[in-house]
Design a protein around this motif. Structure first.
Motif, PDB file in Angstrom:
ATOM      1  N   GLU A   6       0.828  -1.210   0.000  1.00  0.00           N
ATOM      2  CA  GLU A   6       0.000   0.000   0.000  1.00  0.00           C
ATOM      3  C   GLU A   6       0.860   1.257   0.000  1.00  0.00           C
ATOM      4  N   PHE A   7       1.987   1.206   0.696  1.00  0.00           N
ATOM      5  CA  PHE A   7       2.906   2.353   0.717  1.00  0.00           C
ATOM      6  C   PHE A   7       3.477   2.599  -0.683  1.00  0.00           C
ATOM      7  N   VAL A   8       3.895   1.534  -1.355  1.00  0.00           N
ATOM      8  CA  VAL A   8       4.439   1.671  -2.710  1.00  0.00           C
ATOM      9  C   VAL A   8       3.379   2.256  -3.651  1.00  0.00           C
ATOM     10  N   LEU A   9       2.148   1.756  -3.559  1.00  0.00           N
ATOM     11  CA  LEU A   9       1.078   2.251  -4.423  1.00  0.00           C
ATOM     12  C   LEU A   9       0.805   3.733  -4.169  1.00  0.00           C
ATOM     13  N   ALA A  10       0.783   4.104  -2.887  1.00  0.00           N
ATOM     14  CA  ALA A  10       0.511   5.503  -2.546  1.00  0.00           C
ATOM     15  C   ALA A  10       1.646   6.416  -3.009  1.00  0.00           C
ATOM     16  N   GLN A  11       2.884   5.963  -2.859  1.00  0.00           N
ATOM     17  CA  GLN A  11       4.035   6.775  -3.267  1.00  0.00           C
ATOM     18  C   GLN A  11       4.089   6.980  -4.772  1.00  0.00           C
ATOM     19  N   GLN A  12       3.438   6.114  -5.541  1.00  0.00           N
ATOM     20  CA  GLN A  12       3.480   6.226  -6.991  1.00  0.00           C
ATOM     21  C   GLN A  12       2.557   7.324  -7.518  1.00  0.00           C
ATOM     22  N   GLU A  13       1.645   7.816  -6.696  1.00  0.00           N
ATOM     23  CA  GLU A  13       0.751   8.897  -7.112  1.00  0.00           C
ATOM     24  C   GLU A  13       1.556  10.109  -7.614  1.00  0.00           C
ATOM     25  N   PRO A  14       1.059  10.810  -8.642  1.00  0.00           N
ATOM     26  CA  PRO A  14      -0.225  10.666  -9.333  1.00  0.00           C
ATOM     27  C   PRO A  14      -0.168   9.736 -10.550  1.00  0.00           C
ATOM     28  N   TYR A  15       0.793   8.793 -10.530  1.00  0.00           N
ATOM     29  CA  TYR A  15       0.948   7.886 -11.672  1.00  0.00           C
ATOM     30  C   TYR A  15       0.439   6.499 -11.293  1.00  0.00           C
ATOM     31  N   PRO A  16      -0.029   5.745 -12.270  1.00  0.00           N
ATOM     32  CA  PRO A  16      -0.662   4.454 -11.980  1.00  0.00           C
ATOM     33  C   PRO A  16       0.303   3.411 -11.406  1.00  0.00           C
ATOM     34  N   ALA A  17      -0.247   2.557 -10.581  1.00  0.00           N
ATOM     35  CA  ALA A  17       0.479   1.395 -10.063  1.00  0.00           C
ATOM     36  C   ALA A  17      -0.557   0.350  -9.664  1.00  0.00           C
ATOM     37  N   PHE A  18      -0.219  -0.900  -9.855  1.00  0.00           N
ATOM     38  CA  PHE A  18      -1.145  -1.963  -9.481  1.00  0.00           C
ATOM     39  C   PHE A  18      -0.376  -3.228  -9.147  1.00  0.00           C
ATOM     40  N   VAL A  19      -1.063  -4.119  -8.456  1.00  0.00           N
ATOM     41  CA  VAL A  19      -0.485  -5.380  -8.008  1.00  0.00           C
ATOM     42  C   VAL A  19      -1.124  -6.514  -8.803  1.00  0.00           C
ATOM     43  N   LEU A  20      -0.277  -7.376  -9.367  1.00  0.00           N
ATOM     44  CA  LEU A  20      -0.746  -8.483 -10.196  1.00  0.00           C
ATOM     45  C   LEU A  20      -0.337  -9.811  -9.590  1.00  0.00           C
ATOM     46  N   ASN A  21      -1.137 -10.844  -9.861  1.00  0.00           N
ATOM     47  CA  ASN A  21      -0.712 -12.200  -9.528  1.00  0.00           C
ATOM     48  C   ASN A  21      -0.108 -12.864 -10.758  1.00  0.00           C
ATOM     49  N   ARG A  22       0.177 -14.144 -10.679  1.00  0.00           N
ATOM     50  CA  ARG A  22       0.891 -14.823 -11.767  1.00  0.00           C
ATOM     51  C   ARG A  22       0.078 -14.907 -13.050  1.00  0.00           C
ATOM     52  N   HIS A  23      -1.248 -14.758 -12.948  1.00  0.00           N
ATOM     53  CA  HIS A  23      -2.100 -14.831 -14.140  1.00  0.00           C
ATOM     54  C   HIS A  23      -2.563 -13.448 -14.590  1.00  0.00           C
ATOM     55  N   TRP A  24      -1.890 -12.400 -14.132  1.00  0.00           N
ATOM     56  CA  TRP A  24      -2.149 -11.034 -14.568  1.00  0.00           C
ATOM     57  C   TRP A  24      -3.490 -10.492 -14.055  1.00  0.00           C
ATOM     58  N   ASP A  25      -4.026 -11.083 -12.993  1.00  0.00           N
ATOM     59  CA  ASP A  25      -5.218 -10.515 -12.357  1.00  0.00           C
ATOM     60  C   ASP A  25      -4.793  -9.335 -11.490  1.00  0.00           C
ATOM     61  N   VAL A  26      -5.564  -8.258 -11.535  1.00  0.00           N
ATOM     62  CA  VAL A  26      -5.266  -7.079 -10.728  1.00  0.00           C
ATOM     63  C   VAL A  26      -5.821  -7.298  -9.324  1.00  0.00           C
ATOM     64  N   LEU A  27      -4.946  -7.362  -8.329  1.00  0.00           N
ATOM     65  CA  LEU A  27      -5.350  -7.589  -6.949  1.00  0.00           C
ATOM     66  C   LEU A  27      -5.541  -6.279  -6.191  1.00  0.00           C
ATOM     67  N   MET A  28      -4.730  -5.288  -6.520  1.00  0.00           N
ATOM     68  CA  MET A  28      -4.807  -3.964  -5.893  1.00  0.00           C
ATOM     69  C   MET A  28      -4.379  -2.927  -6.930  1.00  0.00           C
ATOM     70  N   ALA A  29      -4.878  -1.715  -6.753  1.00  0.00           N
ATOM     71  CA  ALA A  29      -4.482  -0.626  -7.653  1.00  0.00           C
ATOM     72  C   ALA A  29      -4.581   0.687  -6.888  1.00  0.00           C
ATOM     73  N   ASN A  30      -3.737   1.648  -7.239  1.00  0.00           N
ATOM     74  CA  ASN A  30      -3.848   2.952  -6.594  1.00  0.00           C
ATOM     75  C   ASN A  30      -4.915   3.791  -7.310  1.00  0.00           C
ATOM     76  N   ASP A  31      -5.251   4.930  -6.716  1.00  0.00           N
ATOM     77  CA  ASP A  31      -6.297   5.781  -7.284  1.00  0.00           C
ATOM     78  C   ASP A  31      -5.909   6.296  -8.666  1.00  0.00           C
ATOM     79  N   ALA A  32      -4.607   6.512  -8.887  1.00  0.00           N
ATOM     80  CA  ALA A  32      -4.159   7.019 -10.187  1.00  0.00           C
ATOM     81  C   ALA A  32      -4.483   6.023 -11.297  1.00  0.00           C
TER      82      ALA A  32
END
Length: 280
Positions: free
Chosen positions: A102-128
């Motif tokens: 969550e810290f990494v995602l927040a620090q990436q603002e205002p640019y996009p960031a997201f968390v993926l699993n091995r099959h490219w499913d989006v598990l988490m994403a920042n507001d950007a």
């Protein structure tokens, strides 16, 4: 009348070892030498005539450079309990990991960031990531929570990717590579077959191009009307994980290629903040 002992036969174990040897382009002799086991004993293990020890299974998995999930499958096929846990990201056991993500995602603002699993499913994403997606999709929500499906589905994000063939081709190379690297991963194979069936996908992508590696630094260009957003991405993974979930997590952070993209991302963030304050 004494009967000879029935030989141990675990055909699934032998099939797994043969699949992984083929994926790693190793002969039975090569694998035996790399794992420090007798070629004859390995042959008997593959045919089900001998039962490997837990230590031998671990050595074979090391020599085959198997992911943790596949190591567990090999252990189970050999009659042992799995060694590596698979802990859901939302559980208390991974609370510190989740906070770090969550810290990494927040620090990436205002640019996009997201968390993926091995099959490219989006598990988490920042507001950007949500803002940029909503902007290029004209406010429409994606039909999929899987990045590859979003890129390949003509009714989803695909229509907003200005350099679609370049981006999609790179994803296909990645997916082909993952299928080849983990032959027992049926979900990856099914995902590959699914996206190749979408309209407008070049027929040549159905075969893996072993001479062409994925692009080390790919620019993704998203468009809406006269606007173009250009991003390159970096991938963060967890080093030396001992949990299946952690090994398979990837944090993708997107960075603007040009000043126009950076300015538009800041503008979207500012507009979202103003709208939130006005709603209070």
């Amino acid at each position: 009348m004494n009967r000879a002992a029935t030989p141990i036969r675990d055909l699934r174990l032998g099939a797994l070892l043969r699949e992984w040897r083929a994926a790693r382009r190793l002969s039975q002799m090569d694998l035996a030498l790399d794992a420090g086991v007798s070629p004859r004993h390995l042959s008997c293990v593959e045919t089900g005539k001998a039962q490997p020890s837990r230590e031998m299974v671990a050595r074979l998995a090391d020599a085959l450079d198997m992911p943790l999930r596949e190591r567990n499958a090999l252990l189970v096929a050999a009659g042992f309990a799995p060694r590596y846990p698979e802990t859901a990201l939302a559980t208390p056991e991974l609370s510190q990991v989740r906070r770090a993500i969550e810290f990494v995602l927040a620090q990436q603002e205002p640019y996009p960031a997201f968390v993926l699993n091995r099959h490219w499913d989006v598990l988490m994403a920042n507001d950007a990531a949500l803002r940029v997606n909503a902007f290029v999709m004209n406010g429409r929500a994606s039909a999929h929570t899987n990045i590859i499906r979003q890129i390949f589905d003509p009714a989803d994000l695909r229509g907003a990717v200005d350099n679609w063939e370049e981006v999609a081709g790179d994803l296909i190379r990645h997916l082909h590579g993952e299928v080849a690297a983990a032959p027992s991963d049926t979900a990856a194979r099914e995902l590959l077959d699914e996206v190749l069936a979408y309209p407008g996908v070049p027929a040549r992508w159905r075969l893996r191009d072993v001479e062409s590696a994925p692009t080390p630094l790919l620019t993704t260009v998203l468009r809406r009307d006269e606007h173009r957003l250009r991003f390159f991405s970096t991938i963060t993974t967890f080093g030396t994980p001992h949990d299946v979930t952690l090994e398979e997590l990837r944090i993708e952070c997107c960075f603007p290629v040009d000043d126009a993209t950076a300015a538009l991302c800041r503008q979207l963030a500012s507009e979202a903040k103003e709208a939130k304050e006005a709603a209070r």
